[in-house]
Design a protein around this motif. Structure first.
Motif, PDB file in Angstrom:
ATOM      1  N   ALA A  21       0.835  -1.199   0.000  1.00 40.38           N
ATOM      2  CA  ALA A  21       0.000   0.000   0.000  1.00 40.38           C
ATOM      3  C   ALA A  21       0.869   1.248   0.000  1.00 40.38           C
ATOM      4  CB  ALA A  21      -0.933  -0.008   1.211  1.00 40.38           C
ATOM      5  N   ARG A  22       2.001   1.200   0.717  1.00 39.00           N
ATOM      6  CA  ARG A  22       2.913   2.352   0.760  1.00 39.00           C
ATOM      7  C   ARG A  22       3.489   2.620  -0.624  1.00 39.00           C
ATOM      8  NH1 ARG A  22       3.236   6.571   3.503  1.00 39.00           N
ATOM      9  NH2 ARG A  22       2.986   5.325   5.414  1.00 39.00           N
ATOM     10  N   GLU A  23       3.917   1.578  -1.332  1.00 40.26           N
ATOM     11  CA  GLU A  23       4.470   1.762  -2.672  1.00 40.26           C
ATOM     12  C   GLU A  23       3.426   2.326  -3.628  1.00 40.26           C
ATOM     13  OE1 GLU A  23       7.809  -1.847  -2.700  1.00 40.26           O
ATOM     14  OE2 GLU A  23       5.724  -2.235  -3.305  1.00 40.26           O
ATOM     15  N   LEU A  24       2.201   1.830  -3.529  1.00 37.75           N
ATOM     16  CA  LEU A  24       1.133   2.341  -4.387  1.00 37.75           C
ATOM     17  C   LEU A  24       0.829   3.800  -4.072  1.00 37.75           C
ATOM     18  CD1 LEU A  24      -1.269  -0.727  -4.354  1.00 37.75           C
ATOM     19  CD2 LEU A  24      -0.112   0.200  -6.369  1.00 37.75           C
ATOM     20  N   SER A  25       0.817   4.146  -2.789  1.00 39.98           N
ATOM     21  CA  SER A  25       0.505   5.528  -2.414  1.00 39.98           C
ATOM     22  C   SER A  25       1.575   6.488  -2.904  1.00 39.98           C
ATOM     23  CB  SER A  25       0.362   5.640  -0.887  1.00 39.98           C
ATOM     24  OG  SER A  25       1.605   5.490  -0.228  1.00 39.98           O
ATOM     25  N   GLU A  26       2.852   6.067  -2.836  1.00 39.23           N
ATOM     26  CA  GLU A  26       3.939   6.934  -3.307  1.00 39.23           C
ATOM     27  C   GLU A  26       3.886   7.086  -4.818  1.00 39.23           C
ATOM     28  OE1 GLU A  26       7.428   5.064  -1.801  1.00 39.23           O
ATOM     29  OE2 GLU A  26       7.142   5.813   0.246  1.00 39.23           O
ATOM     30  N   ARG A  27       3.568   6.005  -5.519  1.00 34.31           N
ATOM     31  CA  ARG A  27       3.516   6.071  -6.985  1.00 34.31           C
ATOM     32  C   ARG A  27       2.344   6.931  -7.454  1.00 34.31           C
ATOM     33  NH1 ARG A  27       5.596   3.231 -11.433  1.00 34.31           N
ATOM     34  NH2 ARG A  27       4.950   4.492 -13.211  1.00 34.31           N
ATOM     35  N   LEU A  28       1.211   6.834  -6.762  1.00 32.70           N
ATOM     36  CA  LEU A  28       0.013   7.562  -7.170  1.00 32.70           C
ATOM     37  C   LEU A  28      -0.119   8.919  -6.494  1.00 32.70           C
ATOM     38  CD1 LEU A  28      -2.462   4.542  -7.037  1.00 32.70           C
ATOM     39  CD2 LEU A  28      -1.403   5.532  -9.067  1.00 32.70           C
ATOM     40  N   GLU A  29       0.802   9.203  -5.540  1.00 31.30           N
ATOM     41  CA  GLU A  29       0.823  10.487  -4.821  1.00 31.30           C
ATOM     42  C   GLU A  29      -0.484  10.722  -4.063  1.00 31.30           C
ATOM     43  OE1 GLU A  29       1.865  13.486  -7.662  1.00 31.30           O
ATOM     44  OE2 GLU A  29       3.954  12.815  -7.794  1.00 31.30           O
ATOM     45  N   VAL A  30      -0.906   9.676  -3.346  1.00 30.40           N
ATOM     46  CA  VAL A  30      -2.071   9.767  -2.476  1.00 30.40           C
ATOM     47  C   VAL A  30      -1.699   9.150  -1.134  1.00 30.40           C
ATOM     48  CG1 VAL A  30      -3.743   9.696  -4.382  1.00 30.40           C
ATOM     49  CG2 VAL A  30      -3.000   7.558  -3.305  1.00 30.40           C
TER      50      VAL A  30
END
Length: 326
Positions: A21-30
């Motif tokens: 979830a952390r990697e996805l949030s950083e990639r999507l900037e959310v």
């Protein structure tokens, strides 16, 4: 916006496999909380997506699932034709491949998007190298790129600026970067990761062994850190300079962005002659001598004393030379 983000999550998991979830949030900037909500929405929509807890956990699509939501929007289609680098692609030996890929993409687009993409190519062209500099010959670039892609160790003979100028290096090549028309190789040598200018590789021999690329190595992040450290190394001292109005204007075209920014931030009100006093970073007296000579009579170095003396000596020598009759 949210629908686009949900599709992005699917495409990221489809292309990268497991992601936290952390990697996805950083990639999507959310936020991570937003990712949790989006994953729940995908679950509710029947997407076969599951997550595992723990240090090796993360979200993952069930094996074999492929989303068909890969249609291009108008802006996405146009951006693909702006993102091409025909010069670097040709140097990598991929010029024909890129041209063929663009032709296939153009043929696959709907008529409306095809017309807009065609207008982009007609109206915008990217020329990466800077002015007053020919493109560097890089005969070893295809071999370097092959080693980067296939994770193969290479042995090179390299020419550097300090003695001994020619050195041998065994490298694990991690990535290639092109900046202002120049290619740089990021590679591990021994215990350190270093940057090598590809045009300075005199010869290259692929070795039979491979290597394992470090988990989490971020080429873009490494390059940004390298540039920051490089800029810091250039600031070994300071010079106090008076600039004429014309010299202040010419500074932006002749000096690096760091020098221009320092001059702007330190500029004092113009004196009675209209000249402005600034304080700028210098790499060395020798380097600064050549830089300030480019400004001619539009600059007067006040400090350091050694630099001022060297400029005076150079100006006197030039005057003596040009006084000599032919």
């Amino acid at each position: 916006m949210r629908a686009s983000r949900l599709v992005s999550i699917l495409l990221l998991l489809q292309t990268r496999g497991r992601m936290t979830a952390r990697e996805l949030s950083e990639r999507l900037e959310v936020s991570v909380r937003t990712v949790y909500r989006d994953v729940e929405s995908l679950h509710s929509a029947g997407i076969p997506l599951y997550g595992d807890a723990g240090p090796n956990g993360g979200y993952q699509l069930l094996d074999g699932y492929r989303t068909r939501l890969t249609g291009l929007t108008t802006d996405e289609a146009e951006s693909l034709f702006l993102a091409g680098l025909p010069g670097p692609a040709a140097e990598l030996g991929l010029g024909a491949v890129v041209a063929a890929a663009q032709l296939k993409l153009m043929a696959a687009l709907p008529v409306e998007l095809r017309d807009r993409a065609g207008r982009i190519q007609e109206r915008f062209h990217l020329d990466a190298p800077t002015w007053y500099r020919d493109r560097e010959p890089v005969p070893c670039l295809p071999a370097v790129a092959d080693a980067v892609w296939n994770e193969r160790v290479i042995q090179i003979r390299y020419r550097r600026w300090k003695a001994p100028q020619e050195v041998a290096r065994r490298l694990e090549p991690y990535g290639l970067i092109v900046k202002a028309g120049r290619w740089y190789l990021v590679a591990r040598s021994g215990e350190e990761i270093r940057t090598y200018r590809v045009s300075q590789i005199l010869d290259l021999r692929p070795l039979p062994e491979g290597f394992t690329r470090p988990d989490g190595f971020d080429l873009a992040a490494y390059w940004q850190e390298y540039l920051t450290e490089f800029e810091a190394r250039l600031r070994q001292g300071e010079a106090v300079v008076r600039l004429s109005p014309r010299g202040l204007e010419r500074l932006a075209n002749l000096m690096t962005p760091g020098v221009v920014a320092a001059a702007r931030d330190s500029a004092q009100p113009p004196d009675e002659e209209g000249w402005t006093r600034v304080t700028v970073p210098i790499e060395s007296v020798e380097h600064a001598l050549a830089e300030f000579l480019r400004l001619g009579t539009d600059a007067e170095v006040l400090a350091p004393a050694e630099l001022r003396a060297r400029l005076g000596e150079t100006a006197a020598a030039l005057a003596a030379r040009y006084r000599t009759s032919l």
